[in-house]
Motif scaffolding. Structure first.
Motif, short mmCIF file in Angstrom:
data_model
loop_
_atom_site.label_atom_id
_atom_site.label_comp_id
_atom_site.label_asym_id
_atom_site.label_seq_id
_atom_site.Cartn_x
_atom_site.Cartn_y
_atom_site.Cartn_z
N THR A 150 -3.99 5.42 -18.64
CA THR A 150 -4.29 4.00 -18.47
C THR A 150 -4.93 3.80 -17.09
N GLY A 151 -5.78 2.81 -17.00
CA GLY A 151 -6.50 2.56 -15.75
C GLY A 151 -7.48 3.68 -15.44
N ALA A 152 -8.03 4.30 -16.48
CA ALA A 152 -8.83 5.50 -16.32
C ALA A 152 -10.30 5.24 -15.99
N SER A 153 -10.71 3.99 -15.86
CA SER A 153 -12.12 3.73 -15.54
C SER A 153 -12.41 3.84 -14.05
N ASP A 212 -8.57 1.43 -20.61
CA ASP A 212 -8.77 0.49 -19.50
C ASP A 212 -9.29 -0.82 -20.08
N ILE A 213 -9.41 -1.83 -19.22
CA ILE A 213 -9.91 -3.12 -19.68
C ILE A 213 -11.43 -3.14 -19.80
N THR A 214 -12.10 -2.16 -19.19
CA THR A 214 -13.55 -2.03 -19.31
C THR A 214 -13.91 -0.55 -19.23
N GLU A 218 -13.63 16.59 -24.20
CA GLU A 218 -13.54 15.61 -25.29
C GLU A 218 -12.79 14.38 -24.80
N ALA A 219 -13.37 13.20 -25.05
CA ALA A 219 -12.75 11.96 -24.62
C ALA A 219 -13.15 10.81 -25.53
N VAL A 220 -12.28 9.84 -25.64
CA VAL A 220 -12.58 8.59 -26.34
C VAL A 220 -12.15 7.45 -25.42
N PHE A 221 -12.81 6.31 -25.55
CA PHE A 221 -12.43 5.13 -24.78
C PHE A 221 -11.71 4.15 -25.67
N VAL A 222 -10.63 3.57 -25.16
CA VAL A 222 -9.88 2.52 -25.85
C VAL A 222 -9.77 1.34 -24.90
N CYS A 223 -10.28 0.20 -25.34
CA CYS A 223 -10.19 -1.01 -24.53
C CYS A 223 -8.81 -1.62 -24.69
N CYS A 224 -8.07 -1.71 -23.60
CA CYS A 224 -6.74 -2.33 -23.66
C CYS A 224 -6.32 -2.79 -22.28
N ASP A 225 -5.43 -3.76 -22.27
CA ASP A 225 -4.83 -4.28 -21.05
C ASP A 225 -3.33 -4.03 -21.17
N VAL A 226 -2.82 -3.04 -20.46
CA VAL A 226 -1.41 -2.67 -20.62
C VAL A 226 -0.47 -3.75 -20.08
N SER A 227 -1.01 -4.73 -19.36
CA SER A 227 -0.16 -5.82 -18.89
C SER A 227 -0.02 -6.92 -19.95
N SER A 228 -0.74 -6.78 -21.07
CA SER A 228 -0.71 -7.77 -22.14
C SER A 228 -0.02 -7.20 -23.39
#
Length: 92
Positions: A26-29, A51-53, A79-89
């Motif tokens: 998380t917070g990987a951007s 991350d959120i972006t 190998e990587a994938v992006f997942v848009c998320c806000d762990v505070s929500s």
């Protein structure tokens, strides 16, 4: 009887357990999250960049600040994938 050969620190064996692992960061951007994600990929782990972006935020001090974390990992053959998320929500 000879001693087992020593491995260099941080170098994975081909059958090392890490080579078949997936890590979610998380917070990987940017910042520490970005550094952890890239380091894990270099160790052979598959990475979920969360991350959120996806865009890298200003202030990173790395080799490829113009690339997103996912793109930087893929550029190095990982190998990587992006997942848009806000762990505070809770909704995310």
């Amino acid at each position: 009887m000879s001693a087992a050969p020593k491995r260099e620190a941080g170098v994975s064996e081909p059958n090392d357990a890490k080579t078949s692992k997936v890590i979610a960061v998380t917070g990987a951007s940017s910042g520490l999250g970005r550094g952890i994600a890239i380091a894990a990929a270099r160790q052979g782990m598959k990475v979920v960049v969360a991350d959120i972006t996806e865009a890298t935020r200003p202030g990173n001090f790395d080799e490829a600040p113009q690339l997103s974390t996912r793109a930087a990992i893929e550029a190095e053959g990982g190998e990587a994938v992006f997942v848009c998320c806000d762990v505070s929500s809770a909704a995310d």
